[in-house]
Design an enzyme around this catalytic site. Structure first.
Site, PDB file in Angstrom:
ATOM      1  N   HIS A 172      -9.633   1.124   1.109  1.00  0.00           N
ATOM      2  CA  HIS A 172      -9.454   1.650   2.465  1.00  0.00           C
ATOM      3  C   HIS A 172     -10.693   1.269   3.275  1.00  0.00           C
ATOM      4  O   HIS A 172     -11.808   1.590   2.874  1.00  0.00           O
ATOM      5  CB  HIS A 172      -9.360   3.174   2.453  1.00  0.00           C
ATOM      6  CG  HIS A 172      -8.098   3.721   1.879  1.00  0.00           C
ATOM      7  ND1 HIS A 172      -8.086   4.777   0.995  1.00  0.00           N
ATOM      8  CD2 HIS A 172      -6.804   3.379   2.066  1.00  0.00           C
ATOM      9  CE1 HIS A 172      -6.849   5.070   0.669  1.00  0.00           C
ATOM     10  NE2 HIS A 172      -6.042   4.238   1.297  1.00  0.00           N
ATOM     11  N   ARG A 213      -5.253  15.565   6.128  1.00  0.00           N
ATOM     12  CA  ARG A 213      -5.765  15.429   4.770  1.00  0.00           C
ATOM     13  C   ARG A 213      -5.772  16.764   4.044  1.00  0.00           C
ATOM     14  O   ARG A 213      -5.515  16.820   2.833  1.00  0.00           O
ATOM     15  CB  ARG A 213      -7.173  14.825   4.804  1.00  0.00           C
ATOM     16  CG  ARG A 213      -7.698  14.442   3.422  1.00  0.00           C
ATOM     17  CD  ARG A 213      -9.059  13.797   3.491  1.00  0.00           C
ATOM     18  NE  ARG A 213     -10.103  14.741   3.851  1.00  0.00           N
ATOM     19  CZ  ARG A 213     -11.407  14.535   3.624  1.00  0.00           C
ATOM     20  NH1 ARG A 213     -11.806  13.407   3.069  1.00  0.00           N
ATOM     21  NH2 ARG A 213     -12.292  15.421   3.987  1.00  0.00           N
ATOM     22  N   HIS A 242     -11.685   3.676  -3.267  1.00  0.00           N
ATOM     23  CA  HIS A 242     -10.996   4.494  -2.271  1.00  0.00           C
ATOM     24  C   HIS A 242     -11.529   4.210  -0.880  1.00  0.00           C
ATOM     25  O   HIS A 242     -10.761   3.992   0.060  1.00  0.00           O
ATOM     26  CB  HIS A 242     -11.124   5.986  -2.593  1.00  0.00           C
ATOM     27  CG  HIS A 242     -10.429   6.832  -1.569  1.00  0.00           C
ATOM     28  ND1 HIS A 242     -11.046   7.261  -0.412  1.00  0.00           N
ATOM     29  CD2 HIS A 242      -9.153   7.291  -1.495  1.00  0.00           C
ATOM     30  CE1 HIS A 242     -10.189   7.950   0.322  1.00  0.00           C
ATOM     31  NE2 HIS A 242      -9.029   7.994  -0.312  1.00  0.00           N
ATOM     32  N   ARG A 254     -17.069   5.811   1.607  1.00  0.00           N
ATOM     33  CA  ARG A 254     -17.578   7.179   1.527  1.00  0.00           C
ATOM     34  C   ARG A 254     -17.310   7.807   0.162  1.00  0.00           C
ATOM     35  O   ARG A 254     -17.976   8.763  -0.218  1.00  0.00           O
ATOM     36  CB  ARG A 254     -16.978   8.052   2.639  1.00  0.00           C
ATOM     37  CG  ARG A 254     -15.513   8.381   2.483  1.00  0.00           C
ATOM     38  CD  ARG A 254     -14.997   9.300   3.594  1.00  0.00           C
ATOM     39  NE  ARG A 254     -13.625   9.728   3.367  1.00  0.00           N
ATOM     40  CZ  ARG A 254     -12.553   9.056   3.737  1.00  0.00           C
ATOM     41  NH1 ARG A 254     -12.711   7.906   4.379  1.00  0.00           N
ATOM     42  NH2 ARG A 254     -11.341   9.506   3.484  1.00  0.00           N
ATOM     43  N   HIS A 309       0.840  -1.205   0.000  1.00  0.00           N
ATOM     44  CA  HIS A 309       0.000   0.000   0.000  1.00  0.00           C
ATOM     45  C   HIS A 309       0.869   1.245   0.000  1.00  0.00           C
ATOM     46  O   HIS A 309       1.552   1.539   0.976  1.00  0.00           O
ATOM     47  CB  HIS A 309      -0.937   0.017   1.202  1.00  0.00           C
ATOM     48  CG  HIS A 309      -1.976   1.090   1.132  1.00  0.00           C
ATOM     49  ND1 HIS A 309      -2.979   1.090   0.188  1.00  0.00           N
ATOM     50  CD2 HIS A 309      -2.170   2.220   1.862  1.00  0.00           C
ATOM     51  CE1 HIS A 309      -3.759   2.159   0.364  1.00  0.00           C
ATOM     52  NE2 HIS A 309      -3.274   2.870   1.368  1.00  0.00           N
ATOM     53  N   ASP A 365       2.183   3.099   3.039  1.00  0.00           N
ATOM     54  CA  ASP A 365       1.087   4.054   2.950  1.00  0.00           C
ATOM     55  C   ASP A 365       1.557   5.483   2.719  1.00  0.00           C
ATOM     56  O   ASP A 365       1.925   5.859   1.624  1.00  0.00           O
ATOM     57  CB  ASP A 365       0.228   3.934   4.210  1.00  0.00           C
ATOM     58  CG  ASP A 365      -1.117   4.647   4.087  1.00  0.00           C
ATOM     59  OD1 ASP A 365      -1.398   5.223   3.021  1.00  0.00           O
ATOM     60  OD2 ASP A 365      -1.886   4.625   5.061  1.00  0.00           O
ATOM     61  N   GLU A 396     -10.774   2.920   8.436  1.00  0.00           N
ATOM     62  CA  GLU A 396      -9.574   3.557   8.968  1.00  0.00           C
ATOM     63  C   GLU A 396      -9.938   4.527  10.089  1.00  0.00           C
ATOM     64  O   GLU A 396      -9.161   4.714  11.026  1.00  0.00           O
ATOM     65  CB  GLU A 396      -8.834   4.295   7.847  1.00  0.00           C
ATOM     66  CG  GLU A 396      -7.559   4.983   8.279  1.00  0.00           C
ATOM     67  CD  GLU A 396      -6.839   5.665   7.130  1.00  0.00           C
ATOM     68  OE1 GLU A 396      -5.730   6.167   7.350  1.00  0.00           O
ATOM     69  OE2 GLU A 396      -7.386   5.703   6.017  1.00  0.00           O
ATOM     70  N   HIS A 448       0.969   5.519  -1.417  1.00  0.00           N
ATOM     71  CA  HIS A 448       0.563   6.730  -2.133  1.00  0.00           C
ATOM     72  C   HIS A 448       1.865   7.495  -2.371  1.00  0.00           C
ATOM     73  O   HIS A 448       2.351   8.194  -1.463  1.00  0.00           O
ATOM     74  CB  HIS A 448      -0.404   7.577  -1.308  1.00  0.00           C
ATOM     75  CG  HIS A 448      -1.650   6.865  -0.869  1.00  0.00           C
ATOM     76  ND1 HIS A 448      -2.647   6.518  -1.745  1.00  0.00           N
ATOM     77  CD2 HIS A 448      -2.058   6.448   0.357  1.00  0.00           C
ATOM     78  CE1 HIS A 448      -3.631   5.913  -1.073  1.00  0.00           C
ATOM     79  NE2 HIS A 448      -3.289   5.856   0.197  1.00  0.00           N
ATOM     80  N   HIS A 501      -5.948  -1.179   6.244  1.00  0.00           N
ATOM     81  CA  HIS A 501      -6.097  -0.691   7.620  1.00  0.00           C
ATOM     82  C   HIS A 501      -7.008  -1.615   8.433  1.00  0.00           C
ATOM     83  O   HIS A 501      -6.580  -2.183   9.416  1.00  0.00           O
ATOM     84  CB  HIS A 501      -6.591   0.753   7.680  1.00  0.00           C
ATOM     85  CG  HIS A 501      -5.740   1.721   6.943  1.00  0.00           C
ATOM     86  ND1 HIS A 501      -4.396   1.879   7.215  1.00  0.00           N
ATOM     87  CD2 HIS A 501      -6.019   2.587   5.923  1.00  0.00           C
ATOM     88  CE1 HIS A 501      -3.890   2.792   6.410  1.00  0.00           C
ATOM     89  NE2 HIS A 501      -4.849   3.235   5.611  1.00  0.00           N
ATOM     90  N   TYR A 547      -5.041   7.586  -7.158  1.00  0.00           N
ATOM     91  CA  TYR A 547      -6.318   8.260  -7.382  1.00  0.00           C
ATOM     92  C   TYR A 547      -6.196   9.681  -7.924  1.00  0.00           C
ATOM     93  O   TYR A 547      -7.213  10.343  -8.132  1.00  0.00           O
ATOM     94  CB  TYR A 547      -7.167   8.258  -6.101  1.00  0.00           C
ATOM     95  CG  TYR A 547      -6.523   8.863  -4.876  1.00  0.00           C
ATOM     96  CD1 TYR A 547      -6.510  10.236  -4.673  1.00  0.00           C
ATOM     97  CD2 TYR A 547      -5.954   8.043  -3.911  1.00  0.00           C
ATOM     98  CE1 TYR A 547      -5.941  10.785  -3.542  1.00  0.00           C
ATOM     99  CE2 TYR A 547      -5.385   8.585  -2.774  1.00  0.00           C
ATOM    100  CZ  TYR A 547      -5.376   9.957  -2.591  1.00  0.00           C
ATOM    101  OH  TYR A 547      -4.799  10.491  -1.472  1.00  0.00           O
TER     102      TYR A 547
END
Length: 446
Positions: free
Chosen positions: A231, A83, A204, A207, A60, A319, A234, A62, A268, A122
């Protein structure tokens, strides 16, 4: 067919450490023979002193989060404030700048013994959401970056369609969204695998993909027998919002829409109910733990032991790249469990190395990697047993030394497809990895 012979001073063979192993790698990048009891290097062999283990799988990643290292350590905050900082970095990415950054990050991974990365991708479009002339320009940049750094990649192209349950994407998220799962599927279908790259899928989060469109993403992966990652739980806020919107947990929602299964990995899996754990284990859905990120973001400690006991295979990822060190991820999974339970020895060193190797590669669609045996991909890494961290240990306890004492700084060699990518601690394709990192990160701040 050309052959390269490697002499491994010590080799971890999945259950034990064997001294004096000769490994032959063929021109097709696979192990053609493995011989034990070879006390001295055969003539012409490449000598790898230390402990050689299968290449590590970073399940995993990013890649662009590497630019956040240290920046997000200032002050306090939550996952959600972190974020906001991440969004600002994402807005500055272009195909060219992402290639430069990812090449440097993947080179850092090679230096850490990682031979395969699962890139949870993404950032698809230009800021504002307009597609590039090549709608997959960003994904192609990542695939090419992995090739330039000499490692394998499973591009987990990610459906990211909404800001939350029933909410349109916010301005930062517009470049993540294809609008609908059908449009996502059309775009990602144009991506083609190559020798060093597989194409997988990702949701993703519950949500970010409306419930009615989850099956489209799952169906795309099922049709191609491709890995599917998501995900999952998490944050407790995600669980609460899912309960409010759908009257069930995220895991139950995924189960209802056919997302769970042996080619699916939940990333996660932190805040789960007993029913969630039974669903994940009963469907052999995998679990990718990312302990250094989970503790950095104060996410919590996931029930890794209970998940594995229920039937969920474990893999590991770095991650957000607070650090890039799969040995630390393996160690942290065990030590986190010790802190929670106040008992020791939840996983053996062999089990933790298996999560970092064979099971990690399997989660990324490579069932023929992560083992030192004939027919497997000739991907392996050598860890020094004579550094200040590892010196003095008994070689037969090399697995314990690697997991509980060594760090990424102890990696001396990384071989991918029989080709030396890291030799004596230096990357053979990216001459100055620290400068490549510094320059590519600085470009995003300009």
């Amino acid at each position: 067919m050309s052959l390269t012979t490697y002499w491994l001073e010590h080799a971890w063979l999945g259950t034990h450490v064997e001294p004096g192993v000769a490994l032959e790698a063929g021109g097709d990048g696979r192990v053609t023979a493995l011989r034990t009891g070879v006390e001295t290097p055969p003539p012409g062999a490449e000598v790898l002193r230390g402990l050689t283990v299968p290449g590590l799988a970073n399940a995993h990643s990013h890649a662009f989060h590497r630019a956040l290292r240290s920046v997000v350590q200032v002050g306090s905050g939550t996952f959600w404030t972190w974020r906001d900082v991440m969004y600002k970095v994402a807005q500055n990415l272009t195909p060219d700048s992402y290639f430069a950054l990812a090449r440097a990050v993947y080179a850092e991974m090679a230096l850490a013994g990682i031979t395969n990365v699962g890139e949870f991708h993404y950032v698809h479009h230009a800021p504002g959401g307009a597609p590039y002339a090549d709608p997959n320009a960003m994904g192609e940049a990542l695939i090419e970056a992995a090739a330039a750094a000499g490692i394998r990649i499973t591009l987990l192209d990610t459906a990211y369609l909404s800001a939350g349950f029933g909410q349109a994407p916010n301005p930062h998220q517009l470049r993540f969204s294809d609008g609908t799962a059908d449009a996502w599927a059309e775009r990602v279908s144009a991506l083609k695998p190559r020798a060093h790259a597989l194409i997988g899928a990702a949701i993703h989060s519950v949500r970010a993909v409306p419930a009615g469109q989850l099956a489209t993403v799952a169906g795309w992966a099922e049709e191609r027998r491709a890995p599917l990652h998501v995900h999952l739980s998490e944050q407790t806020a995600e669980n609460d919002a899912c309960q409010e919107a759908h009257g069930r947990t995220p895991t139950q929602l995924l189960a209802d829409h056919g997302v769970l299964g042996p080619r699916t990995t939940g990333v996660h899996n932190t805040h789960l109910t007993d029913i969630d754990i039974a669903l994940l284990g009963g469907t052999t859905t995998g679990t990718c733990m990312c302990p250094t990120t989970e503790r950095d973001l104060a996410d919590g400690i996931g029930p890794a032991g209970r998940l594995q006991h229920a039937g969920s295979p474990l893999s590991l990822g770095s991650d957000s790249h607070a650090v890039i060190d799969l040995l630390e991820e393996a160690r942290a999974m065990e030590l986190n469990e010790r802190l929670r339970s106040r008992t020791r020895g939840h996983w053996t060193a062999n089990a933790l190395l298996t999560a970092a190797t064979a099971d990690g590669h399997a989660a990324l669609g490579l069932a023929d990697a992560g083992r030192l045996e004939a027919g497997a991909l000739a991907d392996f890494t050598t860890i020094a047993l004579d550094s200040v961290r590892t010196a003095g240990a008994v070689p037969r306890l090399g697995a314990e030394t690697a997991v509980f004492a060594a760090t990424a700084a102890d990696v001396r060699h990384t071989v991918v497809g029989g080709r030396h990518i890291v030799r004596d601690g230096a990357h053979t394709l990216v001459p100055d990895v620290p400068s490549a990192l510094s320059e590519s990160i600085a470009a995003l701040r300009a």
